[in-house]
Design a protein around this motif. Structure first.
Motif, PDB file in Angstrom:
ATOM      1  N   ASN A  11       6.741  -8.612  11.567  1.00 10.84           N
ATOM      2  CA  ASN A  11       8.132  -8.185  11.774  1.00 10.84           C
ATOM      3  C   ASN A  11       9.003  -8.526  10.574  1.00 10.84           C
ATOM      4  N   HIS A  12       8.829  -9.727  10.037  1.00  6.47           N
ATOM      5  CA  HIS A  12       9.611 -10.121   8.859  1.00  6.47           C
ATOM      6  C   HIS A  12       9.253  -9.226   7.672  1.00  6.47           C
ATOM      7  N   PHE A  13       7.985  -9.025   7.456  1.00 12.36           N
ATOM      8  CA  PHE A  13       7.516  -8.194   6.353  1.00 12.36           C
ATOM      9  C   PHE A  13       8.118  -6.796   6.459  1.00 12.36           C
ATOM     10  N   GLN A  14       8.093  -6.250   7.665  1.00 12.28           N
ATOM     11  CA  GLN A  14       8.641  -4.925   7.908  1.00 12.28           C
ATOM     12  C   GLN A  14      10.133  -4.856   7.598  1.00 12.28           C
ATOM     13  N   SER A  15      10.833  -5.958   7.811  1.00  6.14           N
ATOM     14  CA  SER A  15      12.276  -5.959   7.601  1.00  6.14           C
ATOM     15  C   SER A  15      12.662  -6.015   6.117  1.00  6.14           C
ATOM     16  N   VAL A  16      11.756  -6.446   5.252  1.00  9.87           N
ATOM     17  CA  VAL A  16      12.084  -6.545   3.829  1.00  9.87           C
ATOM     18  C   VAL A  16      11.320  -5.554   2.952  1.00  9.87           C
ATOM     19  N   VAL A  17      10.285  -4.944   3.482  1.00  8.16           N
ATOM     20  CA  VAL A  17       9.490  -3.982   2.714  1.00  8.16           C
ATOM     21  C   VAL A  17       9.820  -2.580   3.198  1.00  8.16           C
ATOM     22  N   LEU A  18      10.320  -1.763   2.298  1.00 10.70           N
ATOM     23  CA  LEU A  18      10.701  -0.401   2.664  1.00 10.70           C
ATOM     24  C   LEU A  18       9.499   0.528   2.785  1.00 10.70           C
ATOM     25  N   GLY A  19       8.511   0.313   1.959  1.00  9.74           N
ATOM     26  CA  GLY A  19       7.356   1.184   1.987  1.00  9.74           C
ATOM     27  C   GLY A  19       6.193   0.579   1.230  1.00  9.74           C
ATOM     28  N   ILE A  20       5.063   1.224   1.367  1.00  7.68           N
ATOM     29  CA  ILE A  20       3.836   0.766   0.719  1.00  7.68           C
ATOM     30  C   ILE A  20       3.307   1.915  -0.129  1.00  7.68           C
ATOM     31  N   ALA A  21       3.129   1.644  -1.410  1.00  2.45           N
ATOM     32  CA  ALA A  21       2.630   2.677  -2.325  1.00  2.45           C
ATOM     33  C   ALA A  21       1.114   2.556  -2.429  1.00  2.45           C
ATOM     34  N   ASP A  22       0.438   3.625  -2.081  1.00  2.00           N
ATOM     35  CA  ASP A  22      -1.018   3.674  -2.193  1.00  2.00           C
ATOM     36  C   ASP A  22      -1.345   4.481  -3.446  1.00  2.00           C
ATOM     37  N   THR A  23      -1.772   3.796  -4.499  1.00  2.00           N
ATOM     38  CA  THR A  23      -2.033   4.483  -5.769  1.00  2.00           C
ATOM     39  C   THR A  23      -3.413   5.151  -5.807  1.00  2.00           C
ATOM     40  N   LEU A  24      -4.312   4.782  -4.895  1.00  2.00           N
ATOM     41  CA  LEU A  24      -5.662   5.348  -4.943  1.00  2.00           C
ATOM     42  C   LEU A  24      -5.682   6.877  -4.857  1.00  2.00           C
ATOM     43  N   PRO A  25      -4.957   7.500  -3.914  1.00  2.00           N
ATOM     44  CA  PRO A  25      -4.966   8.971  -3.905  1.00  2.00           C
ATOM     45  C   PRO A  25      -4.441   9.578  -5.208  1.00  2.00           C
ATOM     46  N   LEU A  26      -3.437   8.961  -5.810  1.00  2.00           N
ATOM     47  CA  LEU A  26      -2.917   9.441  -7.095  1.00  2.00           C
ATOM     48  C   LEU A  26      -3.985   9.350  -8.178  1.00  2.00           C
ATOM     49  N   ILE A  27      -4.652   8.207  -8.215  1.00  2.00           N
ATOM     50  CA  ILE A  27      -5.688   7.987  -9.227  1.00  2.00           C
ATOM     51  C   ILE A  27      -6.834   8.971  -9.035  1.00  2.00           C
ATOM     52  N   LYS A  28      -7.258   9.167  -7.795  1.00  2.00           N
ATOM     53  CA  LYS A  28      -8.345  10.124  -7.517  1.00  2.00           C
ATOM     54  C   LYS A  28      -7.964  11.530  -7.954  1.00  2.00           C
ATOM     55  N   LYS A  29      -6.699  11.884  -7.708  1.00  5.22           N
ATOM     56  CA  LYS A  29      -6.216  13.216  -8.096  1.00  5.22           C
ATOM     57  C   LYS A  29      -6.241  13.376  -9.618  1.00  5.22           C
ATOM     58  N   CYS A  30      -5.867  12.330 -10.327  1.00  6.14           N
ATOM     59  CA  CYS A  30      -5.821  12.386 -11.794  1.00  6.14           C
ATOM     60  C   CYS A  30      -7.210  12.350 -12.431  1.00  6.14           C
ATOM     61  N   THR A  31      -8.076  11.473 -11.921  1.00  7.13           N
ATOM     62  CA  THR A  31      -9.391  11.320 -12.549  1.00  7.13           C
ATOM     63  C   THR A  31     -10.370  12.400 -12.130  1.00  7.13           C
ATOM     64  N   LYS A  32     -10.183  12.919 -10.907  1.00  6.77           N
ATOM     65  CA  LYS A  32     -11.109  13.886 -10.312  1.00  6.77           C
ATOM     66  C   LYS A  32     -12.532  13.308 -10.198  1.00  6.77           C
ATOM     67  N   LEU A  33     -12.624  11.976 -10.251  1.00  3.80           N
ATOM     68  CA  LEU A  33     -13.921  11.315 -10.112  1.00  3.80           C
ATOM     69  C   LEU A  33     -14.273  11.195  -8.638  1.00  3.80           C
ATOM     70  N   LYS A  34     -15.527  11.433  -8.324  1.00  2.00           N
ATOM     71  CA  LYS A  34     -16.001  11.323  -6.944  1.00  2.00           C
ATOM     72  C   LYS A  34     -17.149  10.331  -6.916  1.00  2.00           C
ATOM     73  N   GLY A  35     -17.450   9.875  -5.754  1.00  2.00           N
ATOM     74  CA  GLY A  35     -18.559   8.955  -5.591  1.00  2.00           C
ATOM     75  C   GLY A  35     -18.070   7.537  -5.334  1.00  2.00           C
ATOM     76  N   LYS A  36     -18.900   6.803  -4.665  1.00  2.00           N
ATOM     77  CA  LYS A  36     -18.547   5.438  -4.275  1.00  2.00           C
ATOM     78  C   LYS A  36     -18.273   4.581  -5.513  1.00  2.00           C
ATOM     79  N   GLY A  37     -17.109   3.972  -5.521  1.00  2.00           N
ATOM     80  CA  GLY A  37     -16.747   3.047  -6.592  1.00  2.00           C
ATOM     81  C   GLY A  37     -16.263   3.688  -7.880  1.00  2.00           C
ATOM     82  N   ALA A  38     -16.246   5.015  -7.932  1.00  2.00           N
ATOM     83  CA  ALA A  38     -15.859   5.696  -9.177  1.00  2.00           C
ATOM     84  C   ALA A  38     -14.412   5.400  -9.568  1.00  2.00           C
TER      85      ALA A  38
END
Length: 173
Positions: A11-38
């Motif tokens: 609850n406290h965390f939610q009250s001070v954090v507006l959002g969570i940025a997930d960079t993995l989808p961005l990175i996957k889109k940029c690299t176009k690398l596939k496969g486990k751990g790529a």
């Protein structure tokens, strides 16, 4: 999210954090690398010649991620656009946990079909029961139209047949 919940600070965390940025989808889109751990931090650091000897140290991971982002031309606006609200992040986390409960269907269904099953609150046990009671027709009823006569998961006969074949083998029918 998980750490905040474990120490009863959600609850406290939610009250001070507006959002969570997930960079993995961005990175996957940029690299176009596939496969486990790529697209793992360490793998990308090595690919771009970035020092990564202290990977998994939070401060260093952020610095490495910043350097990788620069190499991939990911800018602040891209990160803001990919930010999830707390509720969206929780929902996404719950979906990924639930999707593992349908892992045994991965060879006969796509990830999209399994996600639709989860979003329709369909469990593996429900799929087994529907198949035991009605075979492929039982699967069609379960995965077909919802109460509003919209397609809940799928009516695709090839998909239903693949699930049926898997279950037939699994159950020894």
């Amino acid at each position: 999210m998980v750490a905040a919940k474990k120490v009863y600070m959600e609850n406290h965390f939610q009250s001070v954090v507006l959002g969570i940025a997930d960079t993995l989808p961005l990175i996957k889109k940029c690299t176009k690398l596939k496969g486990k751990g790529a697209n793992k931090l360490e793998s990308l650091a090595n690919k771009f010649g970035i020092e990564a000897s202290q990977v998994h140290d939070a401060v260093h991971d952020v610095r490495i991620l910043e350097k990788i982002s620069k190499k991939l031309n990911i800018v602040y606006d891209n990160i803001v656009e990919s930010t999830l609200t707390w509720g969206e992040a929780i929902k996404k986390k719950n979906l990924s946990v639930k999707i593992k409960s349908l892992e045994m269907l991965k060879n006969c269904t796509s990830i999209g079909i399994r996600q639709k099953m989860i979003l329709s609150d369909i469990t593996y046990d429900m799929i087994l029961e529907a198949y035991k009671e009605g075979g492929i027709k039982g699967l069609s009823i379960l995965l077909g139209n919802d109460e509003n006569r919209r397609i809940a998961v799928t009516k695709n006969s090839k998909c239903l047949q693949k699930i049926s074949n898997y279950l037939k083998t699994k159950l020894g029918y």
